[in-house]
Design a protein around this motif. Structure first.
Motif, PDB file in Angstrom:
ATOM      1  N   PRO A 194       0.812  -1.225   0.000  1.00  0.00           N
ATOM      2  CA  PRO A 194       0.000   0.000   0.000  1.00  0.00           C
ATOM      3  C   PRO A 194       0.841   1.268   0.000  1.00  0.00           C
ATOM      4  O   PRO A 194       1.884   1.335   0.649  1.00  0.00           O
ATOM      5  CB  PRO A 194      -0.789  -0.121   1.303  1.00  0.00           C
ATOM      6  CG  PRO A 194       0.114  -0.914   2.209  1.00  0.00           C
ATOM      7  CD  PRO A 194       0.787  -1.919   1.303  1.00  0.00           C
ATOM      8  N   VAL A 195       0.400   2.271  -0.734  1.00  0.00           N
ATOM      9  CA  VAL A 195       1.001   3.598  -0.674  1.00  0.00           C
ATOM     10  C   VAL A 195       0.319   4.353   0.465  1.00  0.00           C
ATOM     11  O   VAL A 195      -0.883   4.584   0.409  1.00  0.00           O
ATOM     12  CB  VAL A 195       0.843   4.364  -1.997  1.00  0.00           C
ATOM     13  CG1 VAL A 195       1.411   5.770  -1.869  1.00  0.00           C
ATOM     14  CG2 VAL A 195       1.538   3.610  -3.125  1.00  0.00           C
ATOM     15  N   PRO A 196       1.036   4.735   1.506  1.00  0.00           N
ATOM     16  CA  PRO A 196       0.411   5.370   2.676  1.00  0.00           C
ATOM     17  C   PRO A 196      -0.353   6.645   2.322  1.00  0.00           C
ATOM     18  O   PRO A 196       0.085   7.442   1.486  1.00  0.00           O
ATOM     19  CB  PRO A 196       1.605   5.685   3.588  1.00  0.00           C
ATOM     20  CG  PRO A 196       2.660   4.710   3.174  1.00  0.00           C
ATOM     21  CD  PRO A 196       2.485   4.536   1.698  1.00  0.00           C
ATOM     22  N   LEU A 197      -1.495   6.817   2.960  1.00  0.00           N
ATOM     23  CA  LEU A 197      -2.317   8.030   2.842  1.00  0.00           C
ATOM     24  C   LEU A 197      -2.662   8.378   1.388  1.00  0.00           C
ATOM     25  O   LEU A 197      -2.866   9.536   1.056  1.00  0.00           O
ATOM     26  CB  LEU A 197      -1.599   9.219   3.502  1.00  0.00           C
ATOM     27  CG  LEU A 197      -1.210   9.067   4.979  1.00  0.00           C
ATOM     28  CD1 LEU A 197      -0.460  10.312   5.464  1.00  0.00           C
ATOM     29  CD2 LEU A 197      -2.428   8.816   5.848  1.00  0.00           C
ATOM     30  N   ARG A 198      -2.721   7.364   0.529  1.00  0.00           N
ATOM     31  CA  ARG A 198      -2.958   7.616  -0.905  1.00  0.00           C
ATOM     32  C   ARG A 198      -4.267   8.366  -1.136  1.00  0.00           C
ATOM     33  O   ARG A 198      -4.326   9.275  -1.974  1.00  0.00           O
ATOM     34  CB  ARG A 198      -2.965   6.302  -1.677  1.00  0.00           C
ATOM     35  CG  ARG A 198      -3.468   6.430  -3.111  1.00  0.00           C
ATOM     36  CD  ARG A 198      -3.417   5.115  -3.839  1.00  0.00           C
ATOM     37  NE  ARG A 198      -2.109   4.869  -4.414  1.00  0.00           N
ATOM     38  CZ  ARG A 198      -1.755   3.712  -4.977  1.00  0.00           C
ATOM     39  NH1 ARG A 198      -2.595   2.693  -4.990  1.00  0.00           N
ATOM     40  NH2 ARG A 198      -0.552   3.582  -5.505  1.00  0.00           N
ATOM     41  N   ASN A 199      -5.294   8.012  -0.403  1.00  0.00           N
ATOM     42  CA  ASN A 199      -6.609   8.623  -0.615  1.00  0.00           C
ATOM     43  C   ASN A 199      -6.944   9.683   0.425  1.00  0.00           C
ATOM     44  O   ASN A 199      -8.083  10.131   0.508  1.00  0.00           O
ATOM     45  CB  ASN A 199      -7.688   7.534  -0.627  1.00  0.00           C
ATOM     46  CG  ASN A 199      -7.475   6.529  -1.742  1.00  0.00           C
ATOM     47  OD1 ASN A 199      -7.200   6.916  -2.875  1.00  0.00           O
ATOM     48  ND2 ASN A 199      -7.590   5.246  -1.421  1.00  0.00           N
ATOM     49  N   SER A 200      -5.951  10.078   1.210  1.00  0.00           N
ATOM     50  CA  SER A 200      -6.186  11.083   2.248  1.00  0.00           C
ATOM     51  C   SER A 200      -5.758  12.464   1.762  1.00  0.00           C
ATOM     52  O   SER A 200      -4.696  12.604   1.136  1.00  0.00           O
ATOM     53  CB  SER A 200      -5.398  10.724   3.509  1.00  0.00           C
ATOM     54  OG  SER A 200      -5.437  11.786   4.452  1.00  0.00           O
ATOM     55  N   PRO A 201      -6.548  13.493   2.043  1.00  0.00           N
ATOM     56  CA  PRO A 201      -6.148  14.857   1.678  1.00  0.00           C
ATOM     57  C   PRO A 201      -5.061  15.416   2.595  1.00  0.00           C
ATOM     58  O   PRO A 201      -4.490  16.470   2.326  1.00  0.00           O
ATOM     59  CB  PRO A 201      -7.448  15.656   1.831  1.00  0.00           C
ATOM     60  CG  PRO A 201      -8.211  14.922   2.900  1.00  0.00           C
ATOM     61  CD  PRO A 201      -7.873  13.464   2.689  1.00  0.00           C
ATOM     62  N   LEU A 202      -4.757  14.692   3.669  1.00  0.00           N
ATOM     63  CA  LEU A 202      -3.767  15.152   4.639  1.00  0.00           C
ATOM     64  C   LEU A 202      -2.388  15.236   3.987  1.00  0.00           C
ATOM     65  O   LEU A 202      -1.943  14.304   3.310  1.00  0.00           O
ATOM     66  CB  LEU A 202      -3.727  14.182   5.821  1.00  0.00           C
ATOM     67  CG  LEU A 202      -2.887  14.577   7.041  1.00  0.00           C
ATOM     68  CD1 LEU A 202      -3.480  15.811   7.706  1.00  0.00           C
ATOM     69  CD2 LEU A 202      -2.839  13.409   8.028  1.00  0.00           C
ATOM     70  N   ILE A 203      -1.726  16.369   4.166  1.00  0.00           N
ATOM     71  CA  ILE A 203      -0.356  16.515   3.666  1.00  0.00           C
ATOM     72  C   ILE A 203       0.591  16.209   4.821  1.00  0.00           C
ATOM     73  O   ILE A 203       0.954  17.074   5.618  1.00  0.00           O
ATOM     74  CB  ILE A 203      -0.118  17.921   3.092  1.00  0.00           C
ATOM     75  CG1 ILE A 203      -1.119  18.205   1.969  1.00  0.00           C
ATOM     76  CG2 ILE A 203       1.313  18.028   2.552  1.00  0.00           C
ATOM     77  CD1 ILE A 203      -0.979  19.576   1.352  1.00  0.00           C
ATOM     78  N   ALA A 204       0.930  14.953   4.902  1.00  0.00           N
ATOM     79  CA  ALA A 204       1.799  14.450   5.976  1.00  0.00           C
ATOM     80  C   ALA A 204       2.382  13.132   5.508  1.00  0.00           C
ATOM     81  O   ALA A 204       1.999  12.595   4.462  1.00  0.00           O
ATOM     82  CB  ALA A 204       1.000  14.267   7.266  1.00  0.00           C
ATOM     83  N   PHE A 205       3.307  12.607   6.291  1.00  0.00           N
ATOM     84  CA  PHE A 205       3.951  11.346   5.941  1.00  0.00           C
ATOM     85  C   PHE A 205       3.676  10.318   7.027  1.00  0.00           C
ATOM     86  O   PHE A 205       3.656  10.632   8.211  1.00  0.00           O
ATOM     87  CB  PHE A 205       5.459  11.550   5.781  1.00  0.00           C
ATOM     88  CG  PHE A 205       5.809  12.577   4.738  1.00  0.00           C
ATOM     89  CD1 PHE A 205       5.690  12.289   3.384  1.00  0.00           C
ATOM     90  CD2 PHE A 205       6.238  13.846   5.113  1.00  0.00           C
ATOM     91  CE1 PHE A 205       5.995  13.242   2.424  1.00  0.00           C
ATOM     92  CE2 PHE A 205       6.553  14.801   4.161  1.00  0.00           C
ATOM     93  CZ  PHE A 205       6.423  14.497   2.811  1.00  0.00           C
ATOM     94  N   SER A 206       3.452   9.080   6.602  1.00  0.00           N
ATOM     95  CA  SER A 206       3.185   7.997   7.541  1.00  0.00           C
ATOM     96  C   SER A 206       3.676   6.693   6.928  1.00  0.00           C
ATOM     97  O   SER A 206       3.253   6.323   5.834  1.00  0.00           O
ATOM     98  CB  SER A 206       1.683   7.897   7.840  1.00  0.00           C
ATOM     99  OG  SER A 206       1.415   6.774   8.657  1.00  0.00           O
ATOM    100  N   LEU A 207       4.573   6.006   7.645  1.00  0.00           N
ATOM    101  CA  LEU A 207       5.171   4.797   7.081  1.00  0.00           C
ATOM    102  C   LEU A 207       4.964   3.551   7.941  1.00  0.00           C
ATOM    103  O   LEU A 207       5.399   2.467   7.578  1.00  0.00           O
ATOM    104  CB  LEU A 207       6.665   5.019   6.846  1.00  0.00           C
ATOM    105  CG  LEU A 207       6.977   6.090   5.782  1.00  0.00           C
ATOM    106  CD1 LEU A 207       8.463   6.386   5.739  1.00  0.00           C
ATOM    107  CD2 LEU A 207       6.484   5.648   4.415  1.00  0.00           C
ATOM    108  N   SER A 208       4.278   3.695   9.076  1.00  0.00           N
ATOM    109  CA  SER A 208       4.098   2.536   9.952  1.00  0.00           C
ATOM    110  C   SER A 208       3.220   1.475   9.284  1.00  0.00           C
ATOM    111  O   SER A 208       3.456   0.272   9.444  1.00  0.00           O
ATOM    112  CB  SER A 208       3.496   2.962  11.294  1.00  0.00           C
ATOM    113  OG  SER A 208       2.236   3.574  11.108  1.00  0.00           O
ATOM    114  N   GLY A 209       2.196   1.891   8.534  1.00  0.00           N
ATOM    115  CA  GLY A 209       1.323   0.933   7.854  1.00  0.00           C
ATOM    116  C   GLY A 209       2.061   0.170   6.770  1.00  0.00           C
ATOM    117  O   GLY A 209       1.879  -1.040   6.607  1.00  0.00           O
TER     118      GLY A 209
END
Length: 338
Positions: A194-209
């Motif tokens: 999965p590409v993290p936060l692909r469908n989220s409008p949030l401009i942030a980074f998240s790599l735990s998933g």
């Protein structure tokens, strides 16, 4: 006149001397602790501190021929591991006190940004994409004093994720260069990560998933011991593909909103050539110019601390030996000033 700079924020001991007027790097020496920490799969703070106690004096001794020309001292005092920062700060305090010299405290992340300017004039403003072992963020850097975080990581950093994925796959430490090398030979389409936060409008980074998704693949393959070399190469390539897609997707939104034409890619993980290539393409898309530090100055080093220290010294950002404090890591959020 020379500025002596000292870096000990984590597991690299480093000392540099830079000419204040010409910016010429006169002396740079570094001792890595990677081999000692590799047996534990990551940095052990107490071990790092004990190694700094041995290595920093050795490095300082190697620069003694320049001592008479030193007119100021710069040292990393934040962020980082408290026990290792303290070793560098104590040395800087002792040297500055004995020689009666001004002391410049340096924020480690600012040092990474100023790695672009080693032996070069400062060039601002710029957008700084900082990806390292401890941080993933984009900043608007307008001046020595005005640096604002536009996006940052909600959990694991890029460098941390590479190290943890390498450990899951039984590859050793540090994981970044190992995973990058495997990824060059693997099939990035084999594993649908999965590409993290692909469908989220949030401009942030998240790599735990994403890291957890890699763990599930490793388990499905029977664990690190059961993985074939093809498994490791393909999983490394698939992981790196997802990391890059995430970084570029979120960066694209900020690049579209920010008019600054100069972009910096800095930090230890910026040495990854696949990530560099992706940002070169993104900058070309937006008509921005990408700047990167030489590979030898991407990871933690005293040369970048000294380069920032020269600008800070010129701006009067000095403190007394009694006033300097060690400030270990704190959680940085979007909107914070660095």
């Amino acid at each position: 006149m020379l500025l002596l700079s000292i870096e000990s924020s984590c597991d690299d001991s480093s000392i540099a001397l830079t000419e204040i007027e010409t910016l010429r790097l006169v002396h740079h020496a570094k001792i890595s602790q990677e081999a000692e920490h590799a047996r534990y799969g990551g940095v052990v703070p107490e071990l790092a501190s004990r190694l700094h106690v041995v290595d920093l004096p050795r490095l300082l001794e190697s620069a003694k021929e320049y001592f008479d020309a030193v007119s100021a001292v710069a040292v990393t005092n934040e962020p980082g591991l408290a026990v290792t920062l303290n070793e560098g700060v104590m040395m800087a305090k002792s040297f500055a006190t004995f020689q009666k010299l001004p002391l410049v405290p340096v924020h480690h992340l600012k040092g990474h940004i100023w790695s672009l300017f080693i032996e070069k004039p400062t060039r601002l403003p710029l957008l700084a994409v900082l990806i390292s072992g401890g941080h993933t963020m984009i900043l608007r850097v307008q001046s020595l004093d005005e640096m604002r975080i536009l996006a940052t990581s909600m959990d694991d950093s890029v460098g941390e994720s590479y190290d943890k994925v390498a450990k899951m796959m039984g590859l050793g430490y540090p994981g970044g260069p190992i995973v990058e090398a495997l990824a060059r030979e693997g099939d990035p389409e084999r594993f649908d990560l999965p590409v993290p936060l692909r469908n989220s409008p949030l401009i942030a980074f998240s790599l735990s998933g994403l890291k957890n998704a890699v763990r599930l693949v490793v388990e499905k393959l029977g664990g690190a011991e059961a993985m074939s070399e093809d498994d490791r190469r393909d999983l490394a390539a698939s992981f790196q593909k997802a990391i890059i897609a995430h970084l570029i997707q979120k960066s694209r939104k900020l690049f579209a909103a920010e008019s600054i034409p100069e972009v910096a890619l800095v930090g230890g993980a910026s040495a990854n050539l696949a990530i560099r290539g992706a940002f070169e393409e993104l900058c070309a898309e937006f008509g921005k110019q990408l700047h990167t530090a030489p590979l030898e100055f991407c990871s933690d080093n005293a040369a970048m601390i000294g380069r920032y220290g020269i600008d800070a010294l010129a701006a009067g950002r000095t403190v007394s030996a009694e006033a300097i404090r060690v400030n270990p890591s704190r959680k940085l959020q979007s909107g914070d000033r660095l």
